[in-house]
Design a protein around this motif. Structure first.
Motif, short mmCIF file in Angstrom:
data_model
loop_
_atom_site.label_atom_id
_atom_site.label_comp_id
_atom_site.label_asym_id
_atom_site.label_seq_id
_atom_site.Cartn_x
_atom_site.Cartn_y
_atom_site.Cartn_z
N MET A 1 0.84 -1.20 0.00
CA MET A 1 0.00 0.00 0.00
C MET A 1 0.88 1.25 0.00
O MET A 1 1.86 1.33 0.73
N VAL A 2 0.51 2.24 -0.83
CA VAL A 2 1.29 3.46 -0.93
C VAL A 2 1.03 4.33 0.30
O VAL A 2 -0.11 4.61 0.66
N THR A 3 2.10 4.75 0.98
CA THR A 3 1.97 5.64 2.14
C THR A 3 2.33 7.07 1.79
O THR A 3 1.79 8.01 2.36
N THR A 4 3.25 7.25 0.88
CA THR A 4 3.63 8.60 0.45
C THR A 4 4.14 8.56 -0.98
O THR A 4 4.71 7.55 -1.42
N ILE A 5 3.91 9.63 -1.71
CA ILE A 5 4.29 9.72 -3.12
C ILE A 5 5.29 10.87 -3.26
O ILE A 5 4.92 12.04 -3.13
N ASN A 6 6.54 10.52 -3.49
CA ASN A 6 7.58 11.56 -3.66
C ASN A 6 7.33 12.31 -4.97
O ASN A 6 7.33 11.70 -6.05
N THR A 7 7.16 13.61 -4.86
CA THR A 7 6.69 14.42 -5.98
C THR A 7 7.69 15.51 -6.33
O THR A 7 8.16 16.24 -5.45
N LEU A 8 7.99 15.62 -7.63
CA LEU A 8 8.89 16.65 -8.13
C LEU A 8 8.14 17.54 -9.11
O LEU A 8 7.51 17.05 -10.05
N ILE A 9 8.20 18.85 -8.88
CA ILE A 9 7.57 19.84 -9.76
C ILE A 9 8.64 20.39 -10.70
O ILE A 9 9.75 20.71 -10.27
N VAL A 10 8.30 20.52 -11.99
CA VAL A 10 9.22 21.12 -12.96
C VAL A 10 8.44 22.16 -13.76
O VAL A 10 7.56 21.82 -14.55
N ASP A 11 8.77 23.44 -13.53
CA ASP A 11 8.07 24.52 -14.21
C ASP A 11 8.96 25.76 -14.16
O ASP A 11 9.47 26.11 -13.11
N ASP A 12 9.15 26.40 -15.31
CA ASP A 12 10.03 27.57 -15.34
C ASP A 12 9.35 28.84 -14.81
O ASP A 12 10.01 29.87 -14.63
N ASP A 13 8.06 28.78 -14.55
CA ASP A 13 7.32 29.94 -14.04
C ASP A 13 7.32 29.89 -12.50
O ASP A 13 6.72 28.99 -11.91
N PRO A 14 7.98 30.85 -11.82
CA PRO A 14 8.07 30.80 -10.37
C PRO A 14 6.71 30.88 -9.69
O PRO A 14 6.48 30.25 -8.65
N HIS A 15 5.78 31.64 -10.27
CA HIS A 15 4.44 31.74 -9.70
C HIS A 15 3.73 30.38 -9.75
O HIS A 15 3.11 29.95 -8.76
N ALA A 16 3.84 29.70 -10.89
CA ALA A 16 3.22 28.38 -11.04
C ALA A 16 3.86 27.38 -10.07
O ALA A 16 3.16 26.54 -9.48
N ARG A 17 5.18 27.47 -9.90
CA ARG A 17 5.85 26.55 -8.96
C ARG A 17 5.35 26.76 -7.53
O ARG A 17 5.13 25.80 -6.79
N ASN A 18 5.15 28.02 -7.15
CA ASN A 18 4.68 28.31 -5.80
C ASN A 18 3.27 27.77 -5.57
O ASN A 18 2.98 27.18 -4.52
N ILE A 19 2.40 27.98 -6.55
CA ILE A 19 1.02 27.48 -6.42
C ILE A 19 1.03 25.96 -6.33
O ILE A 19 0.37 25.36 -5.46
#
Length: 238
Positions: A1-19
C-alpha cells in the motif's frame, strides 16, 4: 500500500511553482522533494532523490517537458500541466497519468493524484498500462483507449473517432492523427479511414469488415500497404 508519493515539480514559471508547491503540500499522500525551474535542475534532483511522480510543464527553455520525459529510460509517473493546449496528442507517447491545462483545477488535480495512487498500489507484475491518447473536444481533453477505437473517418472535413461506445469529433485532420499516433495499432485503408488493426475481422479485395460489422472501403493506393502491414507474414495456407 502506498503511504507517500515523492513528488517533483518542474516549471520555469516561479508563480506556477509556488502554487503547485502549496497544492502538493496540502495533500497528505504527497511529499514534495523539489520544485525545479528547468529540466536540467530536475535531472539533478532525480539523480539524488527517489521520485514517484513528476508534475511537469511542457514549454520550458533548453529542454521542454515532453523531451525531458521522453529521454528518461524509466521515468516516474507524469502529470503534464501546461498553458499550451495543442500538446495533448503529442503527449501520447509517454502515457501520462493526466494532461491538464493551466490554471490548475484543484478538483481535477486531486482526481489525478488518486489515479497515481492506484497505479503505484498495483504490484509491478500486474501494472499494465493500455495505450491511450488525448484529444480535445470543445473545452475538454478526453482520454481514449486505443483498443476502444474501431476506426477514424473524415466526413465533410470533420474527423470522427468511432469507438465501441460513442463517437468523438476533435478538431484534427486524419493525416495529423495518423502521424502523431506513432505506433503499429492503426492502419490507413483509404484517404478517409484509419482503422484499428485488432478490430479487423475480414479483408476482401475492395473492402474490409470489422468485428463490429462495419464495412470499410479499401482505397486502391492503400491495398498494397494494407497487405504488407497487416497480412504479409501472418497468412496461414497449405
Amino acid at each position: 500500500m502506498v503511504t507517500t508519493i515523492n513528488t517533483l515539480i518542474v516549471d520555469d514559471d516561479p508563480h506556477a511553482r509556488n502554487i503547485l508547491s502549496r497544492v502538493v503540500q496540502m495533500n497528505p499522500l504527497l511529499t514534495l522533494v523539489g520544485a525545479s525551474a528547468s529540466a536540467l535542475e530536475a535531472y539533478a534532483v532525480l539523480a539524488q532523490q527517489e521520485v514517484d511522480l513528476l508534475i511537469c510543464d511542457i514549454e520550458m527553455p533548453d529542454i521542454n517537458g515532453l523531451q525531458f520525459v521522453q529521454n528518461m529510460q524509466q521515468p516516474p509517473l507524469v502529470i503534464f500541466l501546461t498553458s499550451h493546449r495543442d500538446y495533448a496528442l503529442a503527449c501520447y507517447d509517454v502515457s501520462p497519468v493526466d494532461f491538464m491545462v493551466k490554471p490548475l483545477d484543484p478538483v481535477r488535480f486531486f482526481a489525478a493524484i488518486e489515479k497515481v495512487r492506484q497505479r503505484l498500489s498495483n504490484p509491478p507484475e500486474m501494472a499494465v498500462t493500455e495505450p491511450y491518447f488525448f484529444v480535445r473536444e470543445d473545452s475538454q481533453y478526453i482520454q481514449i483507449r486505443c483498443n476502444d477505437v474501431l476506426y477514424m473517418k473524415v466526413d465533410d472535413s470533420v474527423l470522427q473517432i468511432v469507438t465501441t461506445t460513442q463517437t468523438y469529433q476533435p478538431i484534427l485532420s486524419i493525416t495529423k492523427m495518423e502521424k502523431q499516433l506513432k505506433n503499429d495499432l492503426f492502419v490507413r485503408v483509404n484517404r478517409a479511414y484509419l482503422v484499428l488493426r485488432s478490430a479487423i475481422h475480414r479483408i476482401g479485395k475492395e473492402e474490409l469488415v470489422l468485428t463490429s460489422g462495419d464495412i470499410i472501403p479499401i482505397g486502391d493506393q492503400y491495398q498494397k500497404a494494407l497487405h504488407h502491414k497487416h497480412v504479409a507474414g501472418r497468412s496461414v495456407s497449405r
